[in-house]
Design a protein around this motif. Sequence first.
Motif, PDB file in Angstrom:
ATOM      1  N   GLY A 112       0.869  -1.359   0.141  1.00 18.11           N
ATOM      2  CA  GLY A 112       0.647  -0.156   0.332  1.00 18.11           C
ATOM      3  C   GLY A 112       1.095   1.478   0.365  1.00 18.11           C
ATOM      4  O   GLY A 112       1.605   1.080  -0.025  1.00 18.11           O
TER       5      GLY A 112
ATOM      6  N   SER B  77      -3.182  -1.991  -2.813  1.00 16.44           N
ATOM      7  CA  SER B  77      -4.366  -0.760  -1.991  1.00 16.44           C
ATOM      8  C   SER B  77      -4.516  -0.317  -3.661  1.00 16.44           C
ATOM      9  O   SER B  77      -3.595  -0.079  -4.439  1.00 16.44           O
ATOM     10  CB  SER B  77      -4.059  -0.540  -1.061  1.00 16.44           C
ATOM     11  OG  SER B  77      -3.227   0.799  -1.531  1.00 16.44           O
TER      12      SER B  77
ATOM     13  N   GLN C 153      -5.229  -4.362  -8.121  1.00 13.89           N
ATOM     14  CA  GLN C 153      -5.716  -3.669  -7.202  1.00 13.89           C
ATOM     15  C   GLN C 153      -6.495  -4.315  -6.344  1.00 13.89           C
ATOM     16  O   GLN C 153      -7.573  -5.245  -6.538  1.00 13.89           O
ATOM     17  CB  GLN C 153      -6.665  -2.281  -7.256  1.00 13.89           C
ATOM     18  CG  GLN C 153      -7.647  -1.579  -6.058  1.00 13.89           C
ATOM     19  CD  GLN C 153      -8.047  -0.981  -6.322  1.00 13.89           C
ATOM     20  OE1 GLN C 153      -7.445  -0.134  -7.941  1.00 13.89           O
ATOM     21  NE2 GLN C 153      -9.163  -0.131  -6.360  1.00 13.89           N
TER      22      GLN C 153
ATOM     23  N   ALA D 295      -0.906  -8.207   4.109  1.00 11.75           N
ATOM     24  CA  ALA D 295      -0.772  -6.738   4.088  1.00 11.75           C
ATOM     25  C   ALA D 295       0.512  -5.976   3.832  1.00 11.75           C
ATOM     26  O   ALA D 295       0.743  -5.677   5.538  1.00 11.75           O
ATOM     27  CB  ALA D 295      -2.170  -6.276   4.372  1.00 11.75           C
TER      28      ALA D 295
ATOM     29  N   ILE E 173      -0.969  -1.223   4.364  1.00 11.51           N
ATOM     30  CA  ILE E 173      -2.220  -1.376   4.627  1.00 11.51           C
ATOM     31  C   ILE E 173      -2.195  -0.828   5.054  1.00 11.51           C
ATOM     32  O   ILE E 173      -2.757  -1.876   6.256  1.00 11.51           O
ATOM     33  CB  ILE E 173      -2.051  -1.982   3.210  1.00 11.51           C
ATOM     34  CG1 ILE E 173      -1.451  -2.469   2.186  1.00 11.51           C
ATOM     35  CG2 ILE E 173      -3.840  -2.260   2.977  1.00 11.51           C
ATOM     36  CD1 ILE E 173      -2.186  -3.351   1.101  1.00 11.51           C
TER      37      ILE E 173
ATOM     38  N   HIS F 174     -10.894  -1.382   1.231  1.00 16.38           N
ATOM     39  CA  HIS F 174      -9.649  -2.051   0.920  1.00 16.38           C
ATOM     40  C   HIS F 174     -10.923  -3.790   1.411  1.00 16.38           C
ATOM     41  O   HIS F 174      -9.656  -4.415   1.100  1.00 16.38           O
ATOM     42  CB  HIS F 174      -8.708  -2.406   1.472  1.00 16.38           C
ATOM     43  CG  HIS F 174      -7.270  -3.393   0.916  1.00 16.38           C
ATOM     44  ND1 HIS F 174      -6.568  -3.445  -0.070  1.00 16.38           N
ATOM     45  CD2 HIS F 174      -6.650  -4.465   1.887  1.00 16.38           C
ATOM     46  CE1 HIS F 174      -5.578  -3.672  -0.321  1.00 16.38           C
ATOM     47  NE2 HIS F 174      -5.688  -4.635   1.255  1.00 16.38           N
TER      48      HIS F 174
ATOM     49  N   ASN G 124       2.425  -3.474   9.791  1.00 10.88           N
ATOM     50  CA  ASN G 124       1.830  -2.027   9.714  1.00 10.88           C
ATOM     51  C   ASN G 124       3.146  -1.395  11.122  1.00 10.88           C
ATOM     52  O   ASN G 124       3.049  -1.738  11.686  1.00 10.88           O
ATOM     53  CB  ASN G 124       0.402  -1.558   9.851  1.00 10.88           C
ATOM     54  CG  ASN G 124       0.248  -0.100   9.335  1.00 10.88           C
ATOM     55  OD1 ASN G 124       0.930   0.725  10.168  1.00 10.88           O
ATOM     56  ND2 ASN G 124      -0.716  -0.170   8.520  1.00 10.88           N
TER      57      ASN G 124
END
Length: 327
Positions: free
Chosen positions: A216, A242, A256, A271, A274, A280, A294
Amino acid sequence: MEERQDVWIWLAPGDVPPTGLELVAPGRTLAQRLGSGLSAVVIGESADELITAAAGSGVDRIVVADGEAYGVYRTDVYAAALRTLVEHHRPAVLLFSADQTGRELAAAVAAALKAGLAQDVVALETTGTGSVLFTRPVLGGKQMAAQICGPGIPQIATVRPGTFRHAEAFFDAPPPTVVQETIRVPDSPLRVSRQIRVAVQDKVDLEGAEIIIAGGRGLGSPKGFDLIREAAEALGAQVAASRAAVDLGWISHAHQVGQSGARVSPRLYIACGISGAMQHLAGMSGSDVIVAINKDPRAPIFQVADYGVEGDLYKVLPPLIEVLKKR
Ligand code: FAD
């Protein structure tokens, strides 16, 4: 002069299948609600391929302007032709795909006809009075705006690519009537031209993938996808993204995942960078196991993740890739 109040969709030359075919399904629904027919409008030097594509798509009618003048896409020439076709046939609604060409052409046609224009819409409804309520994201997608184009014919909109899926071919539908038009396009110096090439689509099978690793905005730059691709190779995974990454031009729309992208249900979805916006999640929350990397512990992606790694993806992924490569 014919007075048919149809819903029209514009099929762009160049792409196979032509951009605009995904508008058949919403165009058909709109036409039914307005009690009208659905037409495809086709402009090109030799429009046979477009006509064949349109013929099996479920439209009632194909309005064609072909001729040498349309060999190279030129916004002014195409807009002049479309304007004349609209003045002859007076459609109620004219829809384009909201890609670069569609947006540009729709704006030129709307300006020439002094008609209203809604760009980049994601939903179309009727109001009961013959008007169409166009919904489009504003403020970077944080809010939705509803727009009705003022009186005057037609109501023009561009529809965000990927919002609607291609309709199944309507094999039982009667063949559409084809209306050929000869239009004299005024000679004008070549001001704007763009050769439309057949798009070489990225071949991505996200729907059938068993393992997906997605990047992302948190990647920070398009180069971030080099790391994602390296991890994908080590994992035997497909690469996804994303919408923020796609909109930034870091990777093509074919990758996407989400409300306006692919809906996926792999065994493992990783992920990276993101945040986990609901649009999403709409495309990937059916995955068997979700891993999120993340650096923000409050990122909503952690609420759906089975395993969460709080940290910088550039620190987390390289050692993981090393381990995977050794195995
Ligand atoms: P951001 O929300 O900006 O998140 C980036 C994340 O990266 C942040 O959580 C940040 O903490 C993290 N990060 C930053 N640096 C690092 C680092 N070095 N390491 C680890 N983490 C880091 N979105 C889709 O994805 N798919 C869709 O199909 C889709 N359809 C949409 C349809 C509509 C109608 C609308 C209005 C929106 C749609 N969106 C879609 C957009 C969606 O709302 C979000 O804007 C988008 O998903 C955000 O993308 P992102 O998570 O990559 O970016």
